[in-house]
Design a protein around this motif. Structure first.
Motif, PDB file in Angstrom:
ATOM      1  N   ALA A  96       0.795  -1.237   0.000  1.00 26.75           N
ATOM      2  CA  ALA A  96       0.000   0.000   0.000  1.00 26.75           C
ATOM      3  C   ALA A  96       0.825   1.284   0.000  1.00 26.75           C
ATOM      4  O   ALA A  96       0.518   2.221  -0.759  1.00 26.75           O
ATOM      5  CB  ALA A  96      -0.972  -0.015   1.182  1.00 26.75           C
ATOM      6  N   PRO A  97       1.901   1.422   0.811  1.00 28.99           N
ATOM      7  CA  PRO A  97       2.661   2.685   0.801  1.00 28.99           C
ATOM      8  C   PRO A  97       3.348   2.995  -0.522  1.00 28.99           C
ATOM      9  O   PRO A  97       3.782   4.133  -0.734  1.00 28.99           O
ATOM     10  CB  PRO A  97       3.702   2.468   1.920  1.00 28.99           C
ATOM     11  N   TRP A  98       3.442   2.006  -1.404  1.00 30.30           N
ATOM     12  CA  TRP A  98       4.138   2.187  -2.685  1.00 30.30           C
ATOM     13  C   TRP A  98       3.189   2.606  -3.809  1.00 30.30           C
ATOM     14  O   TRP A  98       3.639   2.794  -4.940  1.00 30.30           O
ATOM     15  CB  TRP A  98       4.833   0.884  -3.093  1.00 30.30           C
ATOM     16  N   LEU A  99       1.923   2.760  -3.511  1.00 32.04           N
ATOM     17  CA  LEU A  99       0.923   2.925  -4.573  1.00 32.04           C
ATOM     18  C   LEU A  99       0.570   4.372  -4.891  1.00 32.04           C
ATOM     19  O   LEU A  99      -0.183   4.617  -5.833  1.00 32.04           O
ATOM     20  CB  LEU A  99      -0.356   2.165  -4.194  1.00 32.04           C
ATOM     21  N   SER A 100       1.083   5.332  -4.130  1.00 31.50           N
ATOM     22  CA  SER A 100       0.704   6.734  -4.323  1.00 31.50           C
ATOM     23  C   SER A 100       1.926   7.598  -4.559  1.00 31.50           C
ATOM     24  O   SER A 100       3.029   7.289  -4.092  1.00 31.50           O
ATOM     25  CB  SER A 100      -0.039   7.264  -3.086  1.00 31.50           C
ATOM     26  N   ASP A 101       1.723   8.699  -5.259  1.00 31.26           N
ATOM     27  CA  ASP A 101       2.776   9.705  -5.358  1.00 31.26           C
ATOM     28  C   ASP A 101       2.756  10.544  -4.085  1.00 31.26           C
ATOM     29  O   ASP A 101       1.776  10.550  -3.333  1.00 31.26           O
ATOM     30  CB  ASP A 101       2.591  10.579  -6.601  1.00 31.26           C
ATOM     31  N   PHE A 102       3.829  11.288  -3.831  1.00 25.50           N
ATOM     32  CA  PHE A 102       3.937  11.957  -2.535  1.00 25.50           C
ATOM     33  C   PHE A 102       2.958  13.116  -2.391  1.00 25.50           C
ATOM     34  O   PHE A 102       2.628  13.525  -1.278  1.00 25.50           O
ATOM     35  CB  PHE A 102       5.380  12.427  -2.294  1.00 25.50           C
ATOM     36  N   ARG A 103       2.447  13.645  -3.497  1.00 23.14           N
ATOM     37  CA  ARG A 103       1.451  14.723  -3.403  1.00 23.14           C
ATOM     38  C   ARG A 103       0.039  14.191  -3.225  1.00 23.14           C
ATOM     39  O   ARG A 103      -0.888  14.965  -2.992  1.00 23.14           O
ATOM     40  CB  ARG A 103       1.502  15.593  -4.667  1.00 23.14           C
TER      41      ARG A 103
ATOM     42  N   MET B 115      -1.829  12.858  -5.535  1.00 20.48           N
ATOM     43  CA  MET B 115      -2.660  13.102  -6.714  1.00 20.48           C
ATOM     44  C   MET B 115      -3.058  11.815  -7.417  1.00 20.48           C
ATOM     45  O   MET B 115      -4.106  11.747  -8.055  1.00 20.48           O
ATOM     46  CB  MET B 115      -1.924  14.011  -7.703  1.00 20.48           C
ATOM     47  N   TYR B 116      -2.196  10.789  -7.329  1.00 17.85           N
ATOM     48  CA  TYR B 116      -2.427   9.546  -8.065  1.00 17.85           C
ATOM     49  C   TYR B 116      -2.292   8.355  -7.120  1.00 17.85           C
ATOM     50  O   TYR B 116      -1.439   8.347  -6.222  1.00 17.85           O
ATOM     51  CB  TYR B 116      -1.420   9.404  -9.216  1.00 17.85           C
ATOM     52  N   LYS B 117      -3.122   7.368  -7.362  1.00 18.34           N
ATOM     53  CA  LYS B 117      -3.029   6.120  -6.613  1.00 18.34           C
ATOM     54  C   LYS B 117      -3.403   4.978  -7.531  1.00 18.34           C
ATOM     55  O   LYS B 117      -4.403   5.038  -8.243  1.00 18.34           O
ATOM     56  CB  LYS B 117      -3.940   6.128  -5.386  1.00 18.34           C
ATOM     57  N   GLY B 118      -2.565   3.929  -7.541  1.00 20.52           N
ATOM     58  CA  GLY B 118      -2.807   2.794  -8.416  1.00 20.52           C
ATOM     59  C   GLY B 118      -2.843   1.489  -7.657  1.00 20.52           C
ATOM     60  O   GLY B 118      -3.057   1.459  -6.439  1.00 20.52           O
ATOM     61  N   GLN B 119      -2.616   0.410  -8.388  1.00 20.60           N
ATOM     62  CA  GLN B 119      -2.610  -0.924  -7.799  1.00 20.60           C
ATOM     63  C   GLN B 119      -1.365  -1.674  -8.263  1.00 20.60           C
ATOM     64  O   GLN B 119      -0.772  -1.341  -9.296  1.00 20.60           O
ATOM     65  CB  GLN B 119      -3.855  -1.702  -8.217  1.00 20.60           C
ATOM     66  N   ALA B 120      -1.003  -2.703  -7.527  1.00 19.83           N
ATOM     67  CA  ALA B 120       0.126  -3.558  -7.895  1.00 19.83           C
ATOM     68  C   ALA B 120      -0.006  -4.897  -7.183  1.00 19.83           C
ATOM     69  O   ALA B 120      -0.537  -4.969  -6.075  1.00 19.83           O
ATOM     70  CB  ALA B 120       1.453  -2.898  -7.532  1.00 19.83           C
TER      71      ALA B 120
ATOM     72  N   GLY C 188      12.870   7.827  -5.829  1.00 19.08           N
ATOM     73  CA  GLY C 188      12.621   8.355  -4.492  1.00 19.08           C
ATOM     74  C   GLY C 188      11.221   8.890  -4.280  1.00 19.08           C
ATOM     75  O   GLY C 188      10.918   9.424  -3.209  1.00 19.08           O
ATOM     76  N   ASN C 189      10.365   8.796  -5.306  1.00 20.18           N
ATOM     77  CA  ASN C 189       8.968   9.252  -5.223  1.00 20.18           C
ATOM     78  C   ASN C 189       8.869  10.747  -4.928  1.00 20.18           C
ATOM     79  O   ASN C 189       7.994  11.192  -4.186  1.00 20.18           O
ATOM     80  CB  ASN C 189       8.190   8.457  -4.173  1.00 20.18           C
ATOM     81  N   THR C 190       9.758  11.526  -5.538  1.00 21.85           N
ATOM     82  CA  THR C 190       9.693  12.981  -5.373  1.00 21.85           C
ATOM     83  C   THR C 190       9.156  13.681  -6.624  1.00 21.85           C
ATOM     84  O   THR C 190       9.085  14.905  -6.656  1.00 21.85           O
ATOM     85  CB  THR C 190      11.087  13.553  -5.047  1.00 21.85           C
ATOM     86  N   GLY C 191       8.794  12.914  -7.640  1.00 19.96           N
ATOM     87  CA  GLY C 191       8.326  13.510  -8.891  1.00 19.96           C
ATOM     88  C   GLY C 191       6.995  14.223  -8.723  1.00 19.96           C
ATOM     89  O   GLY C 191       6.199  13.917  -7.821  1.00 19.96           O
ATOM     90  N   LEU C 192       6.741  15.165  -9.624  1.00 20.97           N
ATOM     91  CA  LEU C 192       5.542  16.003  -9.530  1.00 20.97           C
ATOM     92  C   LEU C 192       4.509  15.695 -10.603  1.00 20.97           C
ATOM     93  O   LEU C 192       3.481  16.370 -10.666  1.00 20.97           O
ATOM     94  CB  LEU C 192       5.948  17.480  -9.626  1.00 20.97           C
ATOM     95  N   CYS C 193       4.751  14.684 -11.445  1.00 19.48           N
ATOM     96  CA  CYS C 193       3.840  14.420 -12.559  1.00 19.48           C
ATOM     97  C   CYS C 193       3.266  13.010 -12.546  1.00 19.48           C
ATOM     98  O   CYS C 193       2.673  12.571 -13.533  1.00 19.48           O
ATOM     99  CB  CYS C 193       4.554  14.667 -13.890  1.00 19.48           C
ATOM    100  N   GLY C 194       3.429  12.272 -11.464  1.00 19.88           N
ATOM    101  CA  GLY C 194       2.868  10.927 -11.379  1.00 19.88           C
ATOM    102  C   GLY C 194       3.567   9.909 -12.240  1.00 19.88           C
ATOM    103  O   GLY C 194       2.995   8.862 -12.556  1.00 19.88           O
ATOM    104  N   GLY C 195       4.824  10.155 -12.595  1.00 15.00           N
ATOM    105  CA  GLY C 195       5.525   9.264 -13.497  1.00 15.00           C
ATOM    106  C   GLY C 195       5.974   7.955 -12.873  1.00 15.00           C
ATOM    107  O   GLY C 195       6.292   7.005 -13.590  1.00 15.00           O
ATOM    108  N   ALA C 196       6.013   7.886 -11.538  1.00 15.56           N
ATOM    109  CA  ALA C 196       6.466   6.667 -10.862  1.00 15.56           C
ATOM    110  C   ALA C 196       5.345   5.977 -10.100  1.00 15.56           C
ATOM    111  O   ALA C 196       5.604   5.106  -9.273  1.00 15.56           O
ATOM    112  CB  ALA C 196       7.610   7.000  -9.900  1.00 15.56           C
ATOM    113  N   THR C 197       4.103   6.344 -10.400  1.00 14.16           N
ATOM    114  CA  THR C 197       2.945   5.769  -9.721  1.00 14.16           C
ATOM    115  C   THR C 197       2.228   4.817 -10.663  1.00 14.16           C
ATOM    116  O   THR C 197       1.961   5.174 -11.818  1.00 14.16           O
ATOM    117  CB  THR C 197       1.979   6.882  -9.267  1.00 14.16           C
ATOM    118  N   PRO C 198       1.889   3.609 -10.216  1.00 14.07           N
ATOM    119  CA  PRO C 198       1.215   2.663 -11.109  1.00 14.07           C
ATOM    120  C   PRO C 198      -0.193   3.105 -11.457  1.00 14.07           C
ATOM    121  O   PRO C 198      -0.809   3.900 -10.738  1.00 14.07           O
ATOM    122  CB  PRO C 198       1.192   1.364 -10.286  1.00 14.07           C
ATOM    123  N   ASP C 199      -0.708   2.574 -12.574  1.00 14.09           N
ATOM    124  CA  ASP C 199      -2.109   2.823 -12.903  1.00 14.09           C
ATOM    125  C   ASP C 199      -2.981   1.833 -12.130  1.00 14.09           C
ATOM    126  O   ASP C 199      -2.520   1.198 -11.174  1.00 14.09           O
ATOM    127  CB  ASP C 199      -2.332   2.748 -14.423  1.00 14.09           C
TER     128      ASP C 199
END
Length: 470
Positions: A27-34, A36-41, A72-83
């Motif tokens: 669960a802690p790996w599924l969201s960006d730090f802002r 804005m986005y949350k996915g599944q894995a 490091g999950n510091t991106g601002l565009c959701g590029g490292a968050t799963p769909d």
């Protein structure tokens, strides 16, 4: 193969210490730090070696399982968050944080992609060298993410973007093959420069596992100037003078408006107005060299004296101590955090021809005011390389969900104006999920077609970081 069986195959090949499959631990790996986005894995994989990365990706390729690289999950565009696909595998290189070599003759550093940027900068400093890439998030962002987004930062005006610091890369391609391009050569004209395709690709062409980076001499002698300006145009005239007089010693030229300072002072303890009078804009300039401080200070004071005589700034202060250096930089560095504390806002990371910045700021400001009175324009950026953070905060008293209704319309106003001036909708943060629609709208159709063909060549089954960029 169902998710359970595939996750078991990962466990069998890589071991339980490298594979997380429990939903609560994923669960802690599924969201960006802002948020804005949350996915599944179905799993998080944390390999120790490049061979382990290759094993993971080869398994995913055979089973057509999507792979989402994460730094490091510091991106601002959701590029490292799963769909939202449940079969995603998140691949984190945070356990691959070795510095493989530092060469003080060739002036290179070879490091794994999970290294924290700040640690690399300190390692270089320890051998009297400089790794010039410097970001506000440098003590949490990872090298792989910096490479995958072609990060910028405050020193671009002197040293260039991340890609200009890279001599070689090691990466795992979407079929599990290892790209052995980890060279430290300064000159290599043997065909296409394939590493440049991977830099800035946001993990869509493969996973960068290590990089060879350029190092520079340490510039321990630093002088900071904080100048007050009456307009962006005056700031650019000041930049022109400083560039002419100081040459490569100028490594940062940061602009921010009075509204930025107002917000920082309202949200941050321990800071005060930099001058007796409030000014429309401010410029923070850093010059650094290997000469003695007196010589650099004499140069700075001479140039700033000329700037004041020619009315290229309204006032100026030159740093007298490290404490003052840090205080001046905090006025700039705290802007993003102050805006976050103020509440929901719109971020626009854009680049423009440097000479067009004043005209752009005037015309886009008029468009925004016509669309929505009371919008607070929080404008700052790396003026010296044309990168502007044209952020918008909601009107005072407006509800927190204000941008849910008005955000898309206001963003279109900003980006339309960016394109009218020949700019780019993304300067240093990438596309990710946030800017996919605008990327498709504003990018030249031929560029997009060629990019899609390159991606298909690297990743015919589309498993690498799906839903990003395109």
């Amino acid at each position: 193969m169902n998710n359970s069986a595939f996750s078991q195959s990962l466990l069998d090949k890589l071991g339980p210490e490298a594979v997380i499959t429990t939903p609560a631990d994923i669960a802690p790996w599924l969201s960006d730090f802002r948020g804005m986005y949350k996915g599944q894995a179905q799993a998080v994989v944390r390999p120790n070696t490049t061979d382990d990365v290759a094993t993971c990706i080869a398994l995913c390729a055979d089973a057509r399982v999507p792979v989402v690289p994460r730094g490091g999950n510091t991106g601002l565009c959701g590029g490292a968050t799963p769909d939202t696909r449940s079969d995603n595998v998140i691949l984190s290189l945070d356990r691959m944080h070795a510095i493989r070599s530092i060469d003080t003759i060739g002036n290179t550093l070879v490091a794994e992609a999970g290294c924290i940027l700040g640690n690399l900068r300190r390692a270089a400093a320890d051998v009297h060298r400089l790794l010039p890439l410097s970001l506000a998030a440098e003590d949490s962002c990872q090298l792989g993410g910096n490479l995958s987004t072609n990060a910028g930062g405050v020193n671009v005006v002197r040293y260039g973007m991340t890609r200009e610091l890279v001599l070689g890369l090691e990466a795992v391609l979407p079929n599990g093959e290892i790209f052995h391009g980890l060279h430290t050569l300064r000159k290599d004209n043997t065909g296409y420069d394939l590493k440049q395709l991977l830099i800035g690709a946001e993990g869509t062409l493969g996973v960068i596992t290590a990089a060879a980076l350029r190092l520079y001499s340490r510039n321990d002698v630093r002088v900071i100037v904080l100048a007050a300006v009456d307009s962006p145009q005056q700031a650019l005239h000041l930049f022109e003078l400083l560039f002419e007089r100081s040459g490569p010693r100028m490594q940062a030229f940061e602009f921010f408006t009075a509204e930025c300072v107002d917000m920082v002072l309202a949200q941050t303890d321990g800071l005060r107005q930099p001058f007796a009078d409030r000014h429309p804009g401010y410029v923070l300039i850093e010059l650094a060299d290997t000469v003695d401080e007196a010589s650099l200070r004499t140069l700075v004071e001479t140039v700033i004296g000329e700037a004041l005589e020619r009315e290229l700034c309204a006032d100026a202060a030159v740093s007298e101590s490290i404490a003052q250096v840090n205080s001046m930089w905090r006025l700039r560095e705290e802007i993003s955090e102050a805006q976050r504390a103020d509440g929901p806002h719109l971020k626009h990371d854009v680049s423009l021809p440097i000479a067009s910045i004043p005209a752009f700021m005037a015309s886009v400001g008029e468009r925004i005011v016509k669309q929505q009175e009371g919008i607070r324009q929080i404008v700052f950026g790396h003026f010296g390389d044309g990168n502007l953070h044209y952020n918008l905060s909601r009107p005072l008293g407006a509800p927190r969900d204000f941008f849910a209704e008005h955000g898309a319309r206001l963003t279109a106003e900003v980006l339309d104006e960016v394109m009218r001036y020949g700019g780019s909708i993304s300067a240093e943060h990438g596309i990710g999920q946030l800017k996919r629609e605008y990327f498709s709208r504003y990018k030249d159709p031929l560029d997009i077609r060629l990019m899609r063909e390159i991606r298909k060549c690297f990743d015919p089954h589309g498993i690498m970081n799906p839903g990003k960029i395109f």
